[in-house]
Design a protein around this motif. Sequence first.
Motif, PDB file in Angstrom:
ATOM      1  N   ARG A 131      -5.443  29.303  47.801  1.00 19.86           N
ATOM      2  CA  ARG A 131      -6.877  29.076  47.696  1.00 19.86           C
ATOM      3  C   ARG A 131      -7.477  30.192  46.862  1.00 19.86           C
ATOM      4  NH1 ARG A 131      -8.526  24.128  48.954  1.00 19.86           N
ATOM      5  NH2 ARG A 131     -10.598  24.978  49.191  1.00 19.86           N
ATOM      6  N   ASP A 144      -9.318  19.637  45.194  1.00 18.33           N
ATOM      7  CA  ASP A 144      -9.956  19.204  46.438  1.00 18.33           C
ATOM      8  C   ASP A 144     -10.535  17.802  46.299  1.00 18.33           C
ATOM      9  OD1 ASP A 144      -9.306  21.607  47.580  1.00 18.33           O
ATOM     10  OD2 ASP A 144     -11.304  22.493  47.332  1.00 18.33           O
ATOM     11  N   GLU A 164     -10.647  28.947  37.598  1.00 17.40           N
ATOM     12  CA  GLU A 164      -9.832  28.715  38.800  1.00 17.40           C
ATOM     13  C   GLU A 164     -10.617  27.952  39.857  1.00 17.40           C
ATOM     14  OE1 GLU A 164      -8.575  32.611  39.930  1.00 17.40           O
ATOM     15  OE2 GLU A 164      -6.739  32.483  38.748  1.00 17.40           O
ATOM     16  N   GLN A 170      -9.602  24.381  41.443  1.00 13.72           N
ATOM     17  CA  GLN A 170      -9.515  24.186  42.890  1.00 13.72           C
ATOM     18  C   GLN A 170     -10.420  23.039  43.315  1.00 13.72           C
ATOM     19  OE1 GLN A 170      -7.598  26.167  45.220  1.00 13.72           O
ATOM     20  NE2 GLN A 170      -8.067  24.334  46.381  1.00 13.72           N
TER      21      GLN A 170
END
Length: 166
Positions: free
Chosen positions: A49, A74, A66, A70
């Motif tokens: 994460r 998700d 980043e 992410q």
Amino acid sequence: MPDPNPKNSFAAFSEAIVSMIDSPVTWFREKVVEPNRKQYPWYHQQFRRVPTIDQCYTDDYVCIFEADQQWKRDKMVENEILSIVRARFEDCVLYESPDHMTKCLPFKEAYERAAENWFIKYGDLGATGKARECYMKQKHRLLWERRHGKVGTGMKDSKSAVSTEE
């Protein structure tokens, strides 16, 4: 793979040079790198994460990139969850019809709740949505709910709202 019987002396020389350069590299990879590498199936790849977009500085482009990646991962996971919940509801309707209105009610409610939550987070962002746009959408929703009550319940009238002028 080098040819064991080269056709001429130049081919033999070039094979010797390639073998001289390639052999140590191949040995190191096979004897050192591969035995010490953790083997994970590709479909269970776990990403660490990273900081969310609200934890990144405005000029830290690597952190922002980043956070966007992410956010995209998700979103893909939540798309698949929504797809699975929808498929469960549709399977129930096919299997239980003509009594599907009562027997499939928990699946329908779960799907509607999941779809609503997905739309709250990702709806109206389009195909090129980014983490910052999603964050701003959530911030604006929070401010709206603080000023006017829950979205969908109508606006508070000015008489019942607490006045900050007093």
